[in-house]
Design a protein around this motif. Structure first.
Motif, PDB file in Angstrom:
ATOM      1  N   SER A 678     -16.898  53.540 -13.211  1.00  0.00           N
ATOM      2  CA  SER A 678     -16.609  52.311 -12.464  1.00  0.00           C
ATOM      3  C   SER A 678     -17.857  51.457 -12.436  1.00  0.00           C
ATOM      4  CB  SER A 678     -16.162  52.637 -11.032  1.00  0.00           C
ATOM      5  OG  SER A 678     -17.194  53.291 -10.323  1.00  0.00           O
ATOM      6  N   THR A 679     -17.685  50.188 -12.261  1.00  0.00           N
ATOM      7  CA  THR A 679     -18.797  49.239 -12.180  1.00  0.00           C
ATOM      8  C   THR A 679     -18.502  48.228 -11.077  1.00  0.00           C
ATOM      9  OG1 THR A 679     -20.163  47.657 -13.402  1.00  0.00           O
ATOM     10  CG2 THR A 679     -17.823  47.689 -13.912  1.00  0.00           C
ATOM     11  N   LEU A 680     -19.554  47.734 -10.459  1.00  0.00           N
ATOM     12  CA  LEU A 680     -19.411  46.757  -9.373  1.00  0.00           C
ATOM     13  C   LEU A 680     -19.515  45.320  -9.862  1.00  0.00           C
ATOM     14  CD1 LEU A 680     -21.585  48.552  -6.663  1.00  0.00           C
ATOM     15  CD2 LEU A 680     -19.093  48.489  -6.804  1.00  0.00           C
ATOM     16  N   LEU A 681     -19.981  45.134 -11.081  1.00  0.00           N
ATOM     17  CA  LEU A 681     -20.070  43.776 -11.631  1.00  0.00           C
ATOM     18  C   LEU A 681     -20.089  43.847 -13.143  1.00  0.00           C
ATOM     19  CD1 LEU A 681     -23.260  43.391 -12.658  1.00  0.00           C
ATOM     20  CD2 LEU A 681     -23.645  43.108 -10.228  1.00  0.00           C
ATOM     21  N   PHE A 682     -19.892  42.700 -13.778  1.00  0.00           N
ATOM     22  CA  PHE A 682     -19.883  42.589 -15.229  1.00  0.00           C
ATOM     23  C   PHE A 682     -20.970  41.622 -15.670  1.00  0.00           C
ATOM     24  CE2 PHE A 682     -15.520  43.837 -14.227  1.00  0.00           C
ATOM     25  CZ  PHE A 682     -15.350  44.924 -15.085  1.00  0.00           C
ATOM     26  N   THR A 683     -21.433  41.848 -16.898  1.00  0.00           N
ATOM     27  CA  THR A 683     -22.420  40.965 -17.507  1.00  0.00           C
ATOM     28  C   THR A 683     -21.774  40.283 -18.703  1.00  0.00           C
ATOM     29  OG1 THR A 683     -24.256  42.379 -16.812  1.00  0.00           O
ATOM     30  CG2 THR A 683     -24.674  40.840 -18.604  1.00  0.00           C
ATOM     31  N   LEU A 684     -21.931  38.957 -18.781  1.00  0.00           N
ATOM     32  CA  LEU A 684     -21.321  38.219 -19.883  1.00  0.00           C
ATOM     33  C   LEU A 684     -21.977  38.604 -21.204  1.00  0.00           C
ATOM     34  CD1 LEU A 684     -20.705  34.553 -18.633  1.00  0.00           C
ATOM     35  CD2 LEU A 684     -19.072  36.419 -18.877  1.00  0.00           C
ATOM     36  N   SER A 685     -21.135  38.837 -22.206  1.00  0.00           N
ATOM     37  CA  SER A 685     -21.601  39.133 -23.558  1.00  0.00           C
ATOM     38  C   SER A 685     -21.096  38.007 -24.464  1.00  0.00           C
ATOM     39  CB  SER A 685     -21.053  40.492 -24.027  1.00  0.00           C
ATOM     40  OG  SER A 685     -21.410  40.743 -25.359  1.00  0.00           O
ATOM     41  N   PHE A 701     -13.870  30.124 -21.663  1.00  0.00           N
ATOM     42  CA  PHE A 701     -14.589  31.063 -20.808  1.00  0.00           C
ATOM     43  C   PHE A 701     -13.784  32.356 -20.657  1.00  0.00           C
ATOM     44  CE2 PHE A 701     -15.290  32.888 -16.593  1.00  0.00           C
ATOM     45  CZ  PHE A 701     -16.656  33.126 -16.639  1.00  0.00           C
ATOM     46  N   ALA A 702     -12.453  32.228 -20.608  1.00  0.00           N
ATOM     47  CA  ALA A 702     -11.611  33.415 -20.459  1.00  0.00           C
ATOM     48  C   ALA A 702     -11.786  34.363 -21.642  1.00  0.00           C
ATOM     49  CB  ALA A 702     -10.146  33.004 -20.322  1.00  0.00           C
ATOM     50  N   GLN A 703     -11.954  33.828 -22.850  1.00  0.00           N
ATOM     51  CA  GLN A 703     -12.155  34.683 -24.020  1.00  0.00           C
ATOM     52  C   GLN A 703     -13.480  35.437 -23.931  1.00  0.00           C
ATOM     53  OE1 GLN A 703     -11.769  32.289 -27.533  1.00  0.00           O
ATOM     54  NE2 GLN A 703      -9.895  31.276 -26.812  1.00  0.00           N
ATOM     55  N   VAL A 704     -14.537  34.726 -23.511  1.00  0.00           N
ATOM     56  CA  VAL A 704     -15.846  35.376 -23.377  1.00  0.00           C
ATOM     57  C   VAL A 704     -15.793  36.433 -22.287  1.00  0.00           C
ATOM     58  CG1 VAL A 704     -18.291  34.983 -22.870  1.00  0.00           C
ATOM     59  CG2 VAL A 704     -16.996  33.296 -24.193  1.00  0.00           C
ATOM     60  N   LEU A 705     -15.085  36.139 -21.187  1.00  0.00           N
ATOM     61  CA  LEU A 705     -14.985  37.104 -20.096  1.00  0.00           C
ATOM     62  C   LEU A 705     -14.222  38.348 -20.548  1.00  0.00           C
ATOM     63  CD1 LEU A 705     -15.455  37.823 -17.138  1.00  0.00           C
ATOM     64  CD2 LEU A 705     -13.337  36.601 -16.578  1.00  0.00           C
ATOM     65  N   LYS A 706     -13.123  38.158 -21.261  1.00  0.00           N
ATOM     66  CA  LYS A 706     -12.359  39.309 -21.750  1.00  0.00           C
ATOM     67  C   LYS A 706     -13.219  40.163 -22.689  1.00  0.00           C
ATOM     68  CE  LYS A 706      -8.299  40.610 -24.471  1.00  0.00           C
ATOM     69  NZ  LYS A 706      -7.130  40.125 -25.234  1.00  0.00           N
ATOM     70  N   ARG A 707     -13.972  39.494 -23.547  1.00  0.00           N
ATOM     71  CA  ARG A 707     -14.851  40.228 -24.476  1.00  0.00           C
ATOM     72  C   ARG A 707     -15.918  41.012 -23.713  1.00  0.00           C
ATOM     73  NH1 ARG A 707     -19.640  39.635 -27.207  1.00  0.00           N
ATOM     74  NH2 ARG A 707     -19.645  40.300 -29.380  1.00  0.00           N
ATOM     75  N   SER A 708     -16.381  40.460 -22.574  1.00  0.00           N
ATOM     76  CA  SER A 708     -17.425  41.127 -21.798  1.00  0.00           C
ATOM     77  C   SER A 708     -16.866  42.304 -21.014  1.00  0.00           C
ATOM     78  CB  SER A 708     -18.081  40.122 -20.841  1.00  0.00           C
ATOM     79  OG  SER A 708     -18.560  38.996 -21.535  1.00  0.00           O
ATOM     80  N   ILE A 709     -15.626  42.166 -20.517  1.00  0.00           N
ATOM     81  CA  ILE A 709     -15.033  43.267 -19.746  1.00  0.00           C
ATOM     82  C   ILE A 709     -14.592  44.387 -20.683  1.00  0.00           C
ATOM     83  CG2 ILE A 709     -13.114  43.893 -18.233  1.00  0.00           C
ATOM     84  CD1 ILE A 709     -13.242  41.093 -17.054  1.00  0.00           C
ATOM     85  N   CYS A 710     -13.824  44.043 -21.690  1.00  0.00           N
ATOM     86  CA  CYS A 710     -13.359  45.042 -22.670  1.00  0.00           C
ATOM     87  C   CYS A 710     -14.348  45.075 -23.834  1.00  0.00           C
ATOM     88  CB  CYS A 710     -11.956  44.704 -23.158  1.00  0.00           C
ATOM     89  SG  CYS A 710     -10.738  44.591 -21.828  1.00  0.00           S
ATOM     90  N   GLY A 822      -4.427  47.351 -22.080  1.00  0.00           N
ATOM     91  CA  GLY A 822      -5.157  46.160 -22.497  1.00  0.00           C
ATOM     92  C   GLY A 822      -5.293  45.175 -21.346  1.00  0.00           C
ATOM     93  N   LEU A 823      -6.028  44.123 -21.605  1.00  0.00           N
ATOM     94  CA  LEU A 823      -6.267  43.098 -20.585  1.00  0.00           C
ATOM     95  C   LEU A 823      -6.122  41.724 -21.220  1.00  0.00           C
ATOM     96  CD1 LEU A 823      -7.249  42.434 -17.657  1.00  0.00           C
ATOM     97  CD2 LEU A 823      -9.561  42.343 -18.589  1.00  0.00           C
ATOM     98  N   ASP A 824      -5.323  40.890 -20.588  1.00  0.00           N
ATOM     99  CA  ASP A 824      -5.170  39.507 -21.040  1.00  0.00           C
ATOM    100  C   ASP A 824      -5.808  38.594 -19.991  1.00  0.00           C
ATOM    101  OD1 ASP A 824      -3.814  40.097 -23.379  1.00  0.00           O
ATOM    102  OD2 ASP A 824      -1.886  40.191 -22.338  1.00  0.00           O
ATOM    103  N   VAL A 825      -6.627  37.663 -20.459  1.00  0.00           N
ATOM    104  CA  VAL A 825      -7.340  36.730 -19.570  1.00  0.00           C
ATOM    105  C   VAL A 825      -7.135  35.324 -20.097  1.00  0.00           C
ATOM    106  CG1 VAL A 825      -9.539  36.143 -18.482  1.00  0.00           C
ATOM    107  CG2 VAL A 825      -9.092  38.504 -19.164  1.00  0.00           C
TER     108      VAL A 825
END
Length: 1202
Positions: A678-685, A701-710, A822-825
């Motif tokens: 588990s993680t408490l925060l994410f870092t943008l990649s 931004f949603a694409q970058v966020l999805k790439r950073s989470i998954c 999977g995750l859709d953002v």
């Protein structure tokens, strides 16, 4: 101009007034050249009015010495003798100001003050001259440079000003109020309402302000409150002039007649001792101006507009033989003034001429005048010509002034920095052909460069992000310079200006006009202020933290809860997180992560604040998660209980922020390992590749966020099957989404900054194209599109260009968990329908909408080292508690500066100076999922007896008796309080060139002893708290003379005092505040500030203010005790028990003298007597014959008896 009516002696000068139109002016004011030449403001050469050589000036008798033309044909509106230099200032009806030097009236300077309005009053100050026009106050140097220009309301019609002290000015006019202006801050500090409008003349003595009204009245006002003390109805028509000297007030004016107003030849004279009129003085001229000219007697000079002047005594009879005549060029005299030395009189007429009358051939305008600065003579014409073609020409022929000062070209090391050669980027061909073996890469030489030779370039295109971020900005507090790239004023680093009173006279309201509390920045490691505000405005976090209480001495969750409580109580006053940051500095993990900055690094901005606050964000969430995981009920604080949010082993911080994930590692041998985390925060990649590859490509931004989470990445990892490190593909899948999505932006280099900038440009072009196309094709477009971009609701208009610039971040995002993990953002707007089902069924379909709640940004500023600010969307519950209204609003939080902002400003990032660091998204309707009730975890048990930390403490040393159960305080009970402090860091100050001291950073104090005594009951005056506070920080100064604290008193190993932790004593005081007791003490404001407590004002009874008169000095507790109680305290050192008990006795005395506050007038007389006695004794208490402390006799006997 008609010259027929002028004096015949001026006829020869008439052609000169029209012949020359080119200015003839020597810039160096050589007296020999300017003796007979005067210039009007347009630069017209004009011969001065001559003074006949045969004129003899008789000592003691005023005669005309010089006449000069200030401005041809333009009436003189005001004249004023400079109080600091030998100069005469003249203002005209055309708004032009002219100054003349010395009794010869040589022109010194001439400049335009106002383009349309006349100059109505002039006042000289040490550094310049104040000019008052109709609705403008201008402060200019004597040479004509503007120091400040203060514009008044257009409806104002100002006529008079009065300098009450060196930095305070009163301005009056035809309106029904008088303005008080602070010349240091150039701000209006007070507006006094006057009952009779039309204040055109103001004077001041050591007893009263005198205001002359157009209605013919003269009002006498109190110097402190500006209330009317007395009023004289001098004339029935209007008031022309008045003056005050000693105990006499003389007035002249107009009386009402059947045909209108007529000049009254009776001067009304008043005796200020008996406040009544004495015999009017009849004069033989029509008085328009009058002044007292006290030399040997209190002479009055009365001047008529026709030029007649008469001297007489105010209490005698006027003699017609004392009349002399001024020969004005024009028909009327317009102004009159007397020099400070009483040796010179100045008259200005309606044709622009100034007449100087003196009583000696060589008069001085002031008793002690400083030297006047003149322009240096030009030396260019006197230098020999130099032939630069001669190689042997000695450069010593060029004159250089002899100086011992440092030359401008000699740059100090602090202002010059080395520019090292940076390593060039690796050739793209090498990277393309490189083959890796482990972590070492091999590639053939492309032969594009010479062997062992690299071109020398100081500036590389791929330089570090921090190097390009140093934008130019004007100094703090100065006006913006239009040719420089500016950081917006509200985003600049705010600093506190300290005076001799510390923070008491600093105007925090200027920076924060809301009811929310800012945070002070002068404490070490206060860079995290913006993140503290973000956590506070998260309603579930705020309630959770305030419900928490544990036994740990340095618990960040407890200290953060105490700080949140202060923010709740504040009504716009700033708070400080000194106790929280004190606990923060003791956490080993914080030091290991480099989160604790040295004072020098924080002041100079050496640390990378963006990286620092992102590490701090991860640290605080982890630390709070750990602090709240413990379920043990603390034994010391039986009222703490458990959290009201959950009863499981996981903390609520985990429920709010934690995201459950599956990490899959796939080796090339086919072995797959899956582990949960588990993680408490994410870092943008961010997407990889060169900038040229992404030019013009839209990346949501949603694409970058999805790439950073998954996240999917290739890395070396241990494979159990292969039993060695192998290249593996690591992927991350989401099991459960958090309620609060925290994102670190990681914009740490030029590459990431360019990506944000490029995406913002692409989004800007698409938004312009989208909305322009919709307007042209269909007028019935969706209103929600405009709402998204900040358009006002209900108005069919396109958002402004400024609102669309630099925007890439969406206000809302939509996330959906798919069946195959999977995750859709996607970006989401309020006007769009959900792509995966209706909003009401979002939980069933696994669809969630996250709204942007806060953004933390890094402000890049090379001059101040940069700063951190936060944009926060403040919810309805906070507005309801503070303002009683229900709405949501975005605010900017910049330490103690708080300002409402537009919605679009929170997502606009100009990468030149405003860089995103942290983003907070919250699930929609988050607050409805949690119990937001706050139950105060502090109970009365904290006041009961507790063990001391000191190993050597014995019962015989006990100085207090804890409260019994039947003595527990109730609402409104009195508690005497006093605290003593020690110094942790000395004050940092600098000495200015004028000898004044400027505080750069105040001394850092720490509370060392806190004493509370009973305020009522049979044991009144007996302490129930007398705690010495243990400290782990190094003490620089124990301040023994003032605190009574000695080295060793705070050390648990050797102290014999009742030693406790700060948290333990803090809880006792918090309980007393929450229960509603009233604290009595002397100087409690500083005590509560250092203890870091916010106490409602109605619970503080401070004797320093009870026994204080406005605009007077504060009186010490020692003097008050001697004067009212006949006690001599604080002999060698201070004792907090003695001080607290004395403050209680003084409060009882105050109630007795003021009859419980019902007779303020009688108590006012007592205060007057107090201040008179204090001035006589220089506020010093007589030395006692024998040093006996009431503590020795009363306290210990009472303690032993109990």
């Amino acid at each position: 101009m008609n010259f027929e009516g002028l004096d015949p002696g001026l006829a020869e000068y008439a052609p000169a007034m029209h012949s020359a139109l080119d200015p003839v002016l020597d810039a160096h004011l050589n007296p020999s050249l300017l003796q007979n030449v005067e210039l009007d403001p347009e630069g017209v050469a004009l011969e001065a009015l001559p003074v006949q050589e045969s004129v003899h000036i008789m000592e003691g008798v005023y005669s005309e010495l010089h006449s000069v033309v200030a401005e041809v044909g333009v009436p003189v509106s005001v004249s004023h003798f400079d109080l600091h230099e030998e100069m005469l200032w003249v203002g005209s009806h055309g708004g032009h100001a002219t100054s003349f030097f010395g009794p010869t009236l040589e022109r010194y300077s001439s400049f335009q003050v106002n383009g349309s309005d006349d100059i109505r009053q002039i006042q000289s100050l040490e550094n310049g001259i104040l000019f008052l026009t109709k609705n403008n106050l201008k402060y200019m140097a004597r040479g004509g440079l503007i120091i400040f220009d203060y514009l008044l309301d257009e409806s104002e019609d100002m006529h008079s000003l009065l300098l009450t002290d060196s930095s305070t000015l009163l301005i009056g006019g035809l309106q029904n109020h008088i303005l008080e202006i602070d010349l240091n801050t150039v701000q209006e500090t007070q507006k006094y309402t006057v009952e009779t409008p039309g204040v055109t003349i103001m004077r001041q003595t050591n007893r009263f302000f005198f205001c002359g009204h157009t209605s013919g009245k003269v009002s006498l006002r109190d110097l402190r409150t500006f209330k009317v003390e007395h009023e004289f109805d001098a004339f029935s028509g209007s008031l022309s002039d008045f003056d005050v000297h000693g105990n006499l007030l003389a007035t002249c004016g107009f009386s009402s007649r059947l045909t209108g107003l007529a000049c009254d030849r009776f001067l009304k004279v008043y005796d200020l001792r008996m406040m009544r009129a004495i015999t009017p003085l009849q004069v033989h001229v029509d008085p328009a101006f009058l002044r007292f000219i006290p030399t040997y007697t209190s002479r009055l000079a009365i001047i008529s507009q026709s030029g007649q002047c008469q001297f007489c005594e105010p209490t005698g009879l006027a003699n017609p033989a004392d009349i002399f005549h001024v020969n004005p060029v024009g028909p009327l005299l317009m102004t009159f003034d007397v020099s400070a030395s009483k040796q010179a009189l100045a008259f200005g007429d309606s044709e622009g001429c100034v007449h100087l009358w003196t009583d000696s051939p060589e008069p001085s305008f002031n008793p002690y005048s400083r030297e006047t600065e003149f322009a240096l003579p030009c030396l260019v014409d006197s230098l020999p010509p130099l032939d630069w073609s001669q190689d042997l020409l000695p450069l010593s022929l060029i004159p250089v002034p002899l100086t011992t000062d440092t030359l401008l070209s000699d740059w100090p090391a602090a202002n010059s920095a080395p520019a090292p050669r940076r390593a060039p980027p690796v050739d793209a061909e090498i990277l393309r052909t490189m083959k890796k073996v482990g972590f070492i890469g091999y590639a053939p030489n492309p032969r594009t460069r010479l062997r062992n030779q690299i071109p020398y370039r100081l500036k590389e295109s791929d330089s570090e992000f921090d190097s390009f971020s140093q934008v130019t900005e004007s100094p703090i507090g100065r006006e913006e310079e239009p040719h420089l790239h500016m950081v917006s004023k509200k985003y600049r680093k705010v600093t506190i200006k300290y005076s001799k009173l510390g923070l008491e006279d600093f105007d925090f309201k200027h920076y924060n006009k809301t009811l929310f509390a800012g945070l002070e920045p002068h404490i070490p490691n206060a860079y995290c202020n913006c993140m503290i505000q973000v956590l506070y405005f998260l309603e579930p976090v705020r309630c959770l933290i305030q419900n928490h209480l544990c036994q740990k001495e340095f618990c960040l969750a407890c200290e953060l809860g105490f700080l949140f409580h202060m923010l709740d109580l504040s009504r716009g006053d700033p708070c400080q997180g000194s106790n929280f940051l004190r606990a923060f500095r003791t956490i080993p993990e914080a030091s290991a992560l480099g989160l604790i900055l040295a004072d020098s690094d924080e002041a100079s901005g050496k640390g990378n604040l963006a990286r620092l606050i992102q590490r701090w964000n991860r640290f605080i969430l982890t630390q709070l998660h750990q602090d709240l995981q413990e379920l043990e009920v603390p034994q010391a604080y039986r009222g703490a209980g458990g959290s009201s949010f959950c009863s499981s082993g996981d903390s609520v911080i985990g429920q709010l922020f934690s995201c459950e994930m599956e990490n899959c590692s796939l080796c090339r041998c086919g072995s797959e390992t899956v582990r949960a985390s588990s993680t408490l925060l994410f870092t943008l990649s961010y997407p990889e590749g060169s900038n040229s590859d992404k030019t013009g490509k839209n990346c949501d931004f949603a694409q970058v966020l999805k790439r950073s989470i998954c996240l999917e990445q290739n890395t070396q990892a241990w494979c159990d099957n292969c039993e060695k490190y192998q290249p593996t593909i690591q992927t991350r899948n989401i099991r459960h989404l958090p309620d609060i999505l925290v994102i670190n932006c990681e914009v740490n280099s030029l590459k990431e900054a360019d990506f944000w900038r490029m995406q913002a440009e692409v989004a800007f072009k698409m938004a312009i194209k989208k909305h322009s196309g919709e307007i042209s094709k269909n007028k019935e477009f969706a209103l929600a599109d405009w709402k998204e971009l900040g358009s006002p609701e209900g108005m069919l208009m396109c958002p402004s260009i400024e609102e669309l610039k630099n925007v890439w971040l969406p206000f809302s995002i939509q996330m959906k968990m798919t069946k195959n993990k999977g995750l859709d953002v996607c970006n989401w707007t309020d006007g769009d329908e959900m792509q995966w089902g209706p909003a009401r069924a979002e939980e069933e379909h696994g669809v969630y909408v996250y709204d942007l709640m806060a953004t933390v940004v890094h402000i890049l500023d090379s001059r101040t080292g940069g700063s951190l600010v936060a944009h926060i969307k403040v919810g309805e519950t906070y507005h309801q508690r503070k303002e009683g209204v229900t709405h949501q609003q975005w605010y900017l939080f910049n330490d103690f500066l708080i300002e409402p902002i537009d919605k679009h400003e929170a997502v606009q990032f100009d990468m030149n100076w405003k860089v995103p660091a942290i983003l907070y998204y919250i699930k929609r309707n988050l607050n409805s999922k949690y119990n937001l009730n706050i139950k105060n975890p502090i109970e009365a048990s904290v006041l009961l007896a507790e063990a001391s930390l000191a190993r050597k403490q014995r019962k015989t040393h006990t100085t207090f008796i804890p409260l019994m159960l039947n003595e527990m305080p109730q609402v409104g009970d009195l508690v005497g309080l006093d605290a003593e402090f020690v110094t942790l860091n000395e004050e940092e100050a600098e000495l200015r060139s004028d000898g004044t001291k400027s505080t750069i950073k105040p001394s850092q104090m720490s509370v060392a002893r806190i004493t509370c005594v009973r305020g009522q009951g049979p044991n009144e005056g007996i302490p129930f708290i007398d705690d010495y506070i243990s400290t782990q920080e190094q003490v620089v100064d124990y301040l023994t003379q003032y605190s009574g604290i000695k080295p060793g008193d705070l050390d648990a190993k050797i102290s014999s005092k009742h030693l406790t932790t700060l948290k333990s004593t803090y809880l006792k005081l918090r309980f007393l505040i929450d229960i509603g007791v009233k604290f009595v003490g002397h100087g409690l404001q500083k005590d509560f500030r250092v203890i870091n407590l916010m106490v409602p004002k109605d619970q503080v009874l401070d004797t320093v203010y009870l026994f204080h008169m406005p605009r007077k000095r504060m009186i010490s507790l020692r003097f008050l005790a001697w004067y009212f109680l006949d006690l001599k305290i604080q002999g060698e050192t201070h004792d907090s028990i003695e001080d607290a008990r004395t403050a209680l006795q003084l409060y009882r005395k105050y109630l007795e003298l003021s009859k419980n506050g019902t007779e303020p007038e009688s108590f006012h007389k007592v205060l007057k007597s107090l201040y008179e006695k204090g001035r006589k004794m220089d506020w010093k208490v007589p030395e006692p014959e024998g040093q006996t402390s009431p503590k020795n006799a009363a306290v210990f006997s009472s303690v032993l008896a109990l």
